[in-house]
Write a protein that holds these residues in place. Sequence first.
Motif, short mmCIF file in Angstrom:
data_model
loop_
_atom_site.label_atom_id
_atom_site.label_comp_id
_atom_site.label_asym_id
_atom_site.label_seq_id
_atom_site.Cartn_x
_atom_site.Cartn_y
_atom_site.Cartn_z
N MET A 1 -13.56 3.03 41.82
CA MET A 1 -14.63 3.74 41.13
C MET A 1 -14.49 3.51 39.64
SD MET A 1 -15.55 7.82 41.06
CE MET A 1 -15.66 7.96 42.84
N ARG A 2 -15.57 3.18 39.00
CA ARG A 2 -15.58 2.98 37.55
C ARG A 2 -16.36 4.11 36.92
NH1 ARG A 2 -17.82 -1.41 33.94
NH2 ARG A 2 -16.50 -1.23 32.11
N ALA A 3 -15.73 4.87 36.02
CA ALA A 3 -16.33 6.08 35.48
C ALA A 3 -16.44 6.01 33.97
CB ALA A 3 -15.51 7.31 35.88
N ALA A 4 -17.50 6.65 33.45
CA ALA A 4 -17.67 6.82 32.01
C ALA A 4 -17.71 8.32 31.72
CB ALA A 4 -18.95 6.16 31.54
N ILE A 5 -16.93 8.74 30.75
CA ILE A 5 -16.93 10.13 30.30
C ILE A 5 -17.57 10.14 28.92
CG2 ILE A 5 -15.53 12.16 29.77
CD1 ILE A 5 -13.29 10.80 31.48
N CYS A 6 -18.70 10.81 28.81
CA CYS A 6 -19.43 10.82 27.54
C CYS A 6 -19.43 12.23 26.98
CB CYS A 6 -20.86 10.32 27.78
SG CYS A 6 -21.74 9.89 26.28
N ASP A 7 -18.63 12.45 25.93
CA ASP A 7 -18.47 13.80 25.38
C ASP A 7 -18.06 13.65 23.92
OD1 ASP A 7 -17.70 16.47 24.79
OD2 ASP A 7 -17.24 16.81 26.91
N LEU B 1 -16.02 15.01 42.89
CA LEU B 1 -15.59 13.61 42.97
C LEU B 1 -15.53 13.13 44.42
CD1 LEU B 1 -12.79 13.61 40.26
CD2 LEU B 1 -15.07 12.60 40.08
N ASP B 2 -15.12 14.00 45.33
CA ASP B 2 -15.14 13.65 46.76
C ASP B 2 -16.56 13.31 47.20
OD1 ASP B 2 -12.42 14.07 47.01
OD2 ASP B 2 -12.64 16.11 47.80
N ARG B 3 -17.53 14.13 46.77
CA ARG B 3 -18.92 13.88 47.13
C ARG B 3 -19.42 12.58 46.51
NH1 ARG B 3 -22.12 18.66 45.00
NH2 ARG B 3 -23.86 17.37 45.71
N ALA B 4 -19.03 12.33 45.26
CA ALA B 4 -19.45 11.10 44.59
C ALA B 4 -18.93 9.87 45.32
CB ALA B 4 -18.97 11.09 43.14
N ALA B 5 -17.66 9.91 45.72
CA ALA B 5 -17.07 8.78 46.44
C ALA B 5 -17.78 8.53 47.76
CB ALA B 5 -15.58 9.04 46.68
N HIS C 1 -24.12 17.07 40.31
CA HIS C 1 -23.65 18.44 40.13
C HIS C 1 -23.63 18.80 38.64
CE1 HIS C 1 -21.88 21.78 42.40
NE2 HIS C 1 -21.22 22.07 41.31
N TYR C 2 -23.63 20.09 38.38
CA TYR C 2 -23.43 20.62 37.04
C TYR C 2 -22.12 21.40 37.06
CZ TYR C 2 -28.34 19.70 35.93
OH TYR C 2 -29.56 19.11 35.70
N LEU C 3 -21.26 21.15 36.08
CA LEU C 3 -20.00 21.87 35.98
C LEU C 3 -19.94 22.60 34.64
CD1 LEU C 3 -17.47 19.20 37.34
CD2 LEU C 3 -18.16 21.33 38.47
N MET C 4 -19.54 23.86 34.70
CA MET C 4 -19.39 24.64 33.48
C MET C 4 -18.05 24.31 32.82
SD MET C 4 -22.08 26.55 33.03
CE MET C 4 -21.43 27.73 31.85
N ILE D 1 -24.21 10.97 38.75
CA ILE D 1 -24.23 11.65 37.45
C ILE D 1 -23.75 13.08 37.62
CG2 ILE D 1 -25.68 12.46 35.57
CD1 ILE D 1 -27.51 10.06 36.08
N VAL D 2 -22.77 13.46 36.81
CA VAL D 2 -22.27 14.83 36.76
C VAL D 2 -22.44 15.34 35.34
CG1 VAL D 2 -20.26 16.34 37.05
CG2 VAL D 2 -20.60 14.39 38.60
N PHE D 3 -23.08 16.50 35.19
CA PHE D 3 -23.28 17.08 33.88
C PHE D 3 -22.21 18.13 33.59
CE2 PHE D 3 -27.92 15.95 34.40
CZ PHE D 3 -27.95 15.05 33.35
N LEU D 4 -21.78 18.18 32.34
CA LEU D 4 -20.88 19.23 31.86
C LEU D 4 -21.64 20.06 30.83
CD1 LEU D 4 -17.64 17.14 31.17
CD2 LEU D 4 -18.31 18.27 33.29
N THR D 5 -21.50 21.35 30.89
CA THR D 5 -22.17 22.20 29.93
C THR D 5 -21.37 23.48 29.68
OG1 THR D 5 -24.21 23.44 29.45
CG2 THR D 5 -23.56 23.26 31.76
#
Length: 230
Positions: free
Chosen positions: A1-7, A117-121, A102-105, A82-86
Amino acid sequence: MRAAICDDRAEDAAFVGKLLTEWSGTRGQEVRWEVFPSAESFLFRYAEDKTFDLLVLDIEMGGMDGVSLARSIRREDEAVQIVFLTGYSDYIAEGYDVAALHYLMKPVDRTKLFSVLDRAAEKLRQNQRCLNLELSGEMVRIPLYEIRYLDVHQNYVTVHAKADYTVKRSLREFERELDGNFYRAGRGMILNLRQIRRVTRTEVHLADGTALPLPRGAYEPLNRAIIART
């Protein structure tokens, strides 16, 4: 899996990266991740390299926000997860049109992120499945997630994806090759449930704006199929 974290908060991005590495070790799944301090910096990289499988996007960033970034990416890539962080629950209503996983607080909870991540995989594994069509002496492989719908006219079935492909086969044959994301609506059509955005009693509307006539009696069974998949 190749991931980008944008923050734009370096400490938040580093913490998510640490959790990605932990998840990788517990699942036996290789993960390569990169951090981008802004949406603009990621888009600059994405213009040259579109091989990302997962995007973890902070919603509230200076300049372009995470939802706007996701909309831009979705115009080219329907498969990336796509997973959002807020930090604010008010933002969770935004961006449903980009099919976020998903959205994660914030602060991010380890157990919740691992579940996402399990669901994404699993979704990425599903997206690797293809429909194989033999056309004019060559084999064409169509990823299942790209297929919007299939319909039949006389003895021919047309597969509507990024392009349209017509072959002399029965719709029943195709049913056996598709996965649980597809639904047979009446005698003449198979719909990709992931592509449906709205259903009325007479029509089904797809993500690209296509409106298809819904066979009589298909409204309630189709809605049940959509609910069962979510």
